[in-house]
Write a protein that holds these residues in place. Sequence first.
Motif, PDB file in Angstrom:
ATOM      1  N   SER A  95      34.206  27.065  24.381  1.00  0.00           N
ATOM      2  CA  SER A  95      33.903  26.623  25.749  1.00  0.00           C
ATOM      3  C   SER A  95      35.004  25.669  26.216  1.00  0.00           C
ATOM      4  CB  SER A  95      32.556  25.893  25.761  1.00  0.00           C
ATOM      5  OG  SER A  95      32.678  24.674  25.037  1.00  0.00           O
ATOM      6  N   LYS A  96      35.052  25.412  27.514  1.00  0.00           N
ATOM      7  CA  LYS A  96      36.074  24.504  28.069  1.00  0.00           C
ATOM      8  C   LYS A  96      36.030  23.117  27.400  1.00  0.00           C
ATOM      9  CE  LYS A  96      38.009  26.426  32.085  1.00  0.00           C
ATOM     10  NZ  LYS A  96      37.292  27.691  32.309  1.00  0.00           N
ATOM     11  N   PRO A  97      34.836  22.505  27.249  1.00  0.00           N
ATOM     12  CA  PRO A  97      34.803  21.189  26.577  1.00  0.00           C
ATOM     13  C   PRO A  97      35.285  21.264  25.124  1.00  0.00           C
ATOM     14  CG  PRO A  97      32.703  21.649  27.669  1.00  0.00           C
ATOM     15  CD  PRO A  97      33.524  22.890  27.766  1.00  0.00           C
ATOM     16  N   GLU A  98      34.978  22.357  24.420  1.00  0.00           N
ATOM     17  CA  GLU A  98      35.432  22.515  23.033  1.00  0.00           C
ATOM     18  C   GLU A  98      36.954  22.642  22.976  1.00  0.00           C
ATOM     19  OE1 GLU A  98      31.388  24.688  21.273  1.00  0.00           O
ATOM     20  OE2 GLU A  98      33.057  25.918  21.977  1.00  0.00           O
ATOM     21  N   ILE A  99      37.521  23.388  23.920  1.00  0.00           N
ATOM     22  CA  ILE A  99      38.986  23.561  23.980  1.00  0.00           C
ATOM     23  C   ILE A  99      39.646  22.207  24.207  1.00  0.00           C
ATOM     24  CG2 ILE A  99      40.888  24.508  25.380  1.00  0.00           C
ATOM     25  CD1 ILE A  99      39.057  27.016  25.808  1.00  0.00           C
ATOM     26  N   LYS A 100      39.080  21.420  25.103  1.00  0.00           N
ATOM     27  CA  LYS A 100      39.604  20.089  25.409  1.00  0.00           C
ATOM     28  C   LYS A 100      39.610  19.229  24.146  1.00  0.00           C
ATOM     29  CE  LYS A 100      39.153  16.609  28.856  1.00  0.00           C
ATOM     30  NZ  LYS A 100      38.326  15.819  29.698  1.00  0.00           N
ATOM     31  N   GLU A 101      38.532  19.286  23.388  1.00  0.00           N
ATOM     32  CA  GLU A 101      38.387  18.535  22.144  1.00  0.00           C
ATOM     33  C   GLU A 101      39.405  18.992  21.100  1.00  0.00           C
ATOM     34  OE1 GLU A 101      36.211  15.872  19.458  1.00  0.00           O
ATOM     35  OE2 GLU A 101      36.322  16.026  21.627  1.00  0.00           O
ATOM     36  N   VAL A 102      39.590  20.308  20.967  1.00  0.00           N
ATOM     37  CA  VAL A 102      40.569  20.861  20.013  1.00  0.00           C
ATOM     38  C   VAL A 102      41.971  20.348  20.360  1.00  0.00           C
ATOM     39  CG1 VAL A 102      41.754  22.990  19.284  1.00  0.00           C
ATOM     40  CG2 VAL A 102      39.260  22.915  19.341  1.00  0.00           C
ATOM     41  N   LYS A 103      42.336  20.428  21.639  1.00  0.00           N
ATOM     42  CA  LYS A 103      43.664  19.967  22.076  1.00  0.00           C
ATOM     43  C   LYS A 103      43.852  18.488  21.749  1.00  0.00           C
ATOM     44  CE  LYS A 103      44.601  23.090  25.922  1.00  0.00           C
ATOM     45  NZ  LYS A 103      44.653  23.187  27.378  1.00  0.00           N
ATOM     46  N   SER A 104      42.835  17.710  22.019  1.00  0.00           N
ATOM     47  CA  SER A 104      42.897  16.273  21.793  1.00  0.00           C
ATOM     48  C   SER A 104      43.058  15.955  20.297  1.00  0.00           C
ATOM     49  CB  SER A 104      41.623  15.640  22.377  1.00  0.00           C
ATOM     50  OG  SER A 104      41.405  14.391  21.810  1.00  0.00           O
ATOM     51  N   VAL A 105      42.277  16.599  19.441  1.00  0.00           N
ATOM     52  CA  VAL A 105      42.352  16.336  18.003  1.00  0.00           C
ATOM     53  C   VAL A 105      43.693  16.809  17.435  1.00  0.00           C
ATOM     54  CG1 VAL A 105      41.373  16.939  15.743  1.00  0.00           C
ATOM     55  CG2 VAL A 105      39.860  16.318  17.631  1.00  0.00           C
ATOM     56  N   MET A 106      44.205  17.970  17.927  1.00  0.00           N
ATOM     57  CA  MET A 106      45.489  18.451  17.448  1.00  0.00           C
ATOM     58  C   MET A 106      46.610  17.495  17.844  1.00  0.00           C
ATOM     59  SD  MET A 106      45.578  22.580  17.386  1.00  0.00           S
ATOM     60  CE  MET A 106      45.903  22.756  19.097  1.00  0.00           C
ATOM     61  N   LYS A 107      46.545  16.988  19.059  1.00  0.00           N
ATOM     62  CA  LYS A 107      47.563  16.054  19.544  1.00  0.00           C
ATOM     63  C   LYS A 107      47.521  14.784  18.696  1.00  0.00           C
ATOM     64  CE  LYS A 107      49.151  13.974  23.850  1.00  0.00           C
ATOM     65  NZ  LYS A 107      49.029  12.542  23.542  1.00  0.00           N
ATOM     66  N   GLU A 108      46.325  14.250  18.465  1.00  0.00           N
ATOM     67  CA  GLU A 108      46.157  13.052  17.657  1.00  0.00           C
ATOM     68  C   GLU A 108      46.648  13.265  16.228  1.00  0.00           C
ATOM     69  OE1 GLU A 108      42.173  10.951  17.120  1.00  0.00           O
ATOM     70  OE2 GLU A 108      42.441  11.106  19.290  1.00  0.00           O
ATOM     71  N   THR A 109      46.334  14.435  15.662  1.00  0.00           N
ATOM     72  CA  THR A 109      46.669  14.720  14.270  1.00  0.00           C
ATOM     73  C   THR A 109      48.149  14.975  14.064  1.00  0.00           C
ATOM     74  OG1 THR A 109      44.462  15.714  14.030  1.00  0.00           O
ATOM     75  CG2 THR A 109      46.056  16.170  12.289  1.00  0.00           C
ATOM     76  N   PHE A 110      48.756  15.770  14.944  1.00  0.00           N
ATOM     77  CA  PHE A 110      50.114  16.245  14.684  1.00  0.00           C
ATOM     78  C   PHE A 110      51.208  15.620  15.535  1.00  0.00           C
ATOM     79  CE2 PHE A 110      47.352  19.807  13.345  1.00  0.00           C
ATOM     80  CZ  PHE A 110      47.691  19.808  11.996  1.00  0.00           C
ATOM     81  N   ILE A 111      50.854  14.989  16.658  1.00  0.00           N
ATOM     82  CA  ILE A 111      51.891  14.532  17.561  1.00  0.00           C
ATOM     83  C   ILE A 111      51.983  13.015  17.645  1.00  0.00           C
ATOM     84  CG2 ILE A 111      52.684  14.576  19.973  1.00  0.00           C
ATOM     85  CD1 ILE A 111      51.148  17.543  19.651  1.00  0.00           C
ATOM     86  N   ASP A 112      50.880  12.316  17.780  1.00  0.00           N
ATOM     87  CA  ASP A 112      50.938  10.855  17.945  1.00  0.00           C
ATOM     88  C   ASP A 112      51.270  10.130  16.651  1.00  0.00           C
ATOM     89  OD1 ASP A 112      50.394  11.349  20.545  1.00  0.00           O
ATOM     90  OD2 ASP A 112      48.288  10.734  20.457  1.00  0.00           O
TER      91      ASP A 112
END
Length: 107
Positions: A90-107
């Motif tokens: 779902s859209k909220p799940e996609i938003k959460e996935v993007k956020s966790v991936m960014k936190e995990t791999f980019i920041d």
Amino acid sequence: MELSQYQIVLVNLDPTVGSEIKKTRPCVIISPNEMNKYLQTIVIAPMTTTSKKYPTRIEVKHDRKIGWIVIDQIRTIDKQRIIKILGRLSKPEIKEVKSVMKETFID
């Protein structure tokens, strides 16, 4: 089979080594559609029904069951491993996935 980012697909992950997630299980396609269209491989995050609350695990409801998308086990697989398409996040799940991936791999 037309594969797109954030679809949930059934994947045969065996054979695996060591602590890798095994068995045939739902996985979320993480790779962008450009890649999914032209390459024979795709990037997936496996899902599990048993998990502790880790910062790299996202709780989702799929098929009337609670499961977790395991961002710490992202891997590249050949499309031959995909058995079938099960659905889509779902859209909220996609938003959460993007956020966790960014936190995990980019920041």
